[in-house]
Design a protein around this motif. Structure first.
Motif, PDB file in Angstrom:
ATOM      1  N   THR A  45      13.112 -67.625   3.894  1.00 51.39           N
ATOM      2  CA  THR A  45      14.046 -66.504   4.007  1.00 51.39           C
ATOM      3  C   THR A  45      14.196 -65.869   2.642  1.00 51.39           C
ATOM      4  N   VAL A  46      14.048 -64.541   2.604  1.00 52.08           N
ATOM      5  CA  VAL A  46      14.183 -63.803   1.351  1.00 52.08           C
ATOM      6  C   VAL A  46      15.381 -62.873   1.497  1.00 52.08           C
ATOM      7  N   GLU A  47      16.365 -63.062   0.619  1.00 50.72           N
ATOM      8  CA  GLU A  47      17.583 -62.253   0.664  1.00 50.72           C
ATOM      9  C   GLU A  47      17.532 -61.164  -0.385  1.00 50.72           C
ATOM     10  N   LYS A  48      18.328 -60.138  -0.154  1.00 50.92           N
ATOM     11  CA  LYS A  48      18.429 -59.023  -1.086  1.00 50.92           C
ATOM     12  C   LYS A  48      18.909 -59.534  -2.440  1.00 50.92           C
ATOM     13  N   ALA A  49      18.384 -58.919  -3.512  1.00 48.57           N
ATOM     14  CA  ALA A  49      18.824 -59.274  -4.862  1.00 48.57           C
ATOM     15  C   ALA A  49      20.317 -59.003  -4.983  1.00 48.57           C
ATOM     16  N   LYS A  50      20.999 -59.874  -5.684  1.00 48.97           N
ATOM     17  CA  LYS A  50      22.443 -59.760  -5.818  1.00 48.97           C
ATOM     18  C   LYS A  50      22.819 -59.137  -7.167  1.00 48.97           C
ATOM     19  N   LEU A  51      23.920 -58.401  -7.153  1.00 51.45           N
ATOM     20  CA  LEU A  51      24.461 -57.780  -8.351  1.00 51.45           C
ATOM     21  C   LEU A  51      24.876 -58.865  -9.336  1.00 51.45           C
ATOM     22  N   THR A  52      24.357 -58.801 -10.577  1.00 52.73           N
ATOM     23  CA  THR A  52      24.710 -59.818 -11.574  1.00 52.73           C
ATOM     24  C   THR A  52      25.547 -59.255 -12.716  1.00 52.73           C
ATOM     25  N   SER A  53      25.392 -57.967 -13.031  1.00 50.38           N
ATOM     26  CA  SER A  53      26.188 -57.379 -14.106  1.00 50.38           C
ATOM     27  C   SER A  53      26.082 -55.861 -14.056  1.00 50.38           C
ATOM     28  N   ILE A  54      26.992 -55.203 -14.797  1.00 49.26           N
ATOM     29  CA  ILE A  54      26.902 -53.765 -14.984  1.00 49.26           C
ATOM     30  C   ILE A  54      27.078 -53.468 -16.466  1.00 49.26           C
ATOM     31  N   SER A  55      26.594 -52.305 -16.875  1.00 48.64           N
ATOM     32  CA  SER A  55      26.778 -51.882 -18.259  1.00 48.64           C
ATOM     33  C   SER A  55      26.892 -50.365 -18.308  1.00 48.64           C
ATOM     34  N   VAL A  56      27.606 -49.888 -19.297  1.00 43.54           N
ATOM     35  CA  VAL A  56      27.695 -48.453 -19.527  1.00 43.54           C
ATOM     36  C   VAL A  56      26.550 -48.122 -20.477  1.00 43.54           C
TER      37      VAL A  56
ATOM     38  N   ASP B 221      28.114 -55.324  -1.895  1.00 46.80           N
ATOM     39  CA  ASP B 221      27.944 -56.510  -1.045  1.00 46.80           C
ATOM     40  C   ASP B 221      28.972 -57.594  -1.370  1.00 46.80           C
ATOM     41  N   SER B 222      30.229 -57.204  -1.515  1.00 50.18           N
ATOM     42  CA  SER B 222      31.347 -58.105  -1.791  1.00 50.18           C
ATOM     43  C   SER B 222      31.288 -58.773  -3.159  1.00 50.18           C
ATOM     44  N   ILE B 223      30.454 -58.278  -4.053  1.00 48.34           N
ATOM     45  CA  ILE B 223      30.380 -58.786  -5.422  1.00 48.34           C
ATOM     46  C   ILE B 223      30.891 -57.680  -6.335  1.00 48.34           C
ATOM     47  N   THR B 224      31.854 -58.020  -7.196  1.00 45.62           N
ATOM     48  CA  THR B 224      32.406 -57.047  -8.138  1.00 45.62           C
ATOM     49  C   THR B 224      32.088 -57.495  -9.557  1.00 45.62           C
ATOM     50  N   LYS B 225      31.587 -56.562 -10.348  1.00 46.97           N
ATOM     51  CA  LYS B 225      31.293 -56.827 -11.764  1.00 46.97           C
ATOM     52  C   LYS B 225      32.000 -55.775 -12.602  1.00 46.97           C
ATOM     53  N   SER B 226      32.341 -56.145 -13.833  1.00 45.18           N
ATOM     54  CA  SER B 226      33.068 -55.242 -14.728  1.00 45.18           C
ATOM     55  C   SER B 226      32.437 -55.231 -16.109  1.00 45.18           C
ATOM     56  N   THR B 227      32.696 -54.135 -16.809  1.00 41.54           N
ATOM     57  CA  THR B 227      32.331 -53.982 -18.210  1.00 41.54           C
ATOM     58  C   THR B 227      33.373 -53.069 -18.830  1.00 41.54           C
ATOM     59  N   SER B 228      33.238 -52.763 -20.100  1.00 43.16           N
ATOM     60  CA  SER B 228      34.237 -51.889 -20.720  1.00 43.16           C
ATOM     61  C   SER B 228      33.624 -51.071 -21.846  1.00 43.16           C
ATOM     62  N   PHE B 229      34.351 -50.044 -22.232  1.00 38.36           N
ATOM     63  CA  PHE B 229      34.020 -49.255 -23.409  1.00 38.36           C
ATOM     64  C   PHE B 229      35.335 -48.786 -24.016  1.00 38.36           C
ATOM     65  N   VAL B 230      35.289 -48.271 -25.229  1.00 34.98           N
ATOM     66  CA  VAL B 230      36.498 -47.897 -25.951  1.00 34.98           C
ATOM     67  C   VAL B 230      36.525 -46.383 -26.176  1.00 34.98           C
TER      68      VAL B 230
END
Length: 185
Positions: A97-108, A167-176
């Motif tokens: 079974t091959v599942e969709k790649a999951k969100l691991t991080s975000i960046s600005v 897909d029910s995964i939330t990731k965060s990042t920040s900037f100033v």
């Protein structure tokens, strides 16, 4: 040479004894890992492949090959197992079974066009580019993210948190951004 004797007569006959030929192969134990994320490589650890010969004998094999090894099609993926012995190639297969790649991080990757504000102004995300990174190493620019705070009410450097869900995964990042005091003229 086989010698036969009957009464006082002896006769000799040459026969050829051939090695048992590979008749089939089968996966008797699937690999330990059978669920993957798109982009991962097949891991055959724990798999047992058995060869059966035309004389009825059998043995566990090494030296077989699996294809494909890069698992990119989401859903059920058929893996073909091949083994060659004495110019005879046999194949069998099993499914993973091959599942969709999951969100691991975000960046600005690009900050908004405006990064300096006056106390009381509202954040503008115009020009901002947010990139998502996935478990298979792929990246894509995304929209639908949220920023907090949006009302810039404190003078000084203000950290803006950017959040993105998929897909029910939330990731965060920040900037100033810089928030300056109101200047009365």
């Amino acid at each position: 040479t086989v010698k036969t004797k009957d009464g006082g007569y002896t006769d000799y006959c040459n026969i050829t004894v051939e090695k048992a030929k590979l008749a089939s192969i089968s996966v008797t134990t699937k690999p330990s890992k059978t669920t993957y994320i798109a982009g991962e490589t097949l891991n055959a650890s724990g798999m047992v492949v058995k060869a059966t010969y035309d004389d009825g004998s059998s043995k566990n094999l090494t030296g077989y090959t699996c294809s494909p090894t890069k698992l990119s099609n989401v859903g059920t993926q058929t893996i073909t197992v091949s083994y060659t012995e004495d110019s005879i190639t046999k194949t069998t297969s099993f499914n993973v079974t091959v599942e969709k790649a999951k969100l691991t991080s975000i960046s600005v990757t690009t900050k908004p066009s405006k990064t300096t504000y006056t106390v009381g102004e509202t954040l503008s995300t115009s020009g901002m580019v947010v990139q998502a990174t996935y478990s298979d190493g792929s990246k894509k620019n995304v929209t639908g993210y949220t920023c907090t705070p949006t009302k810039l009410s404190t003078a000084g450097n203000q950290t803006i948190t950017v959040s993105y869900s998929e897909d029910s995964i939330t990731k965060s990042t920040s900037f100033v951004v810089t928030v300056e005091k109101k200047v009365f003229t």
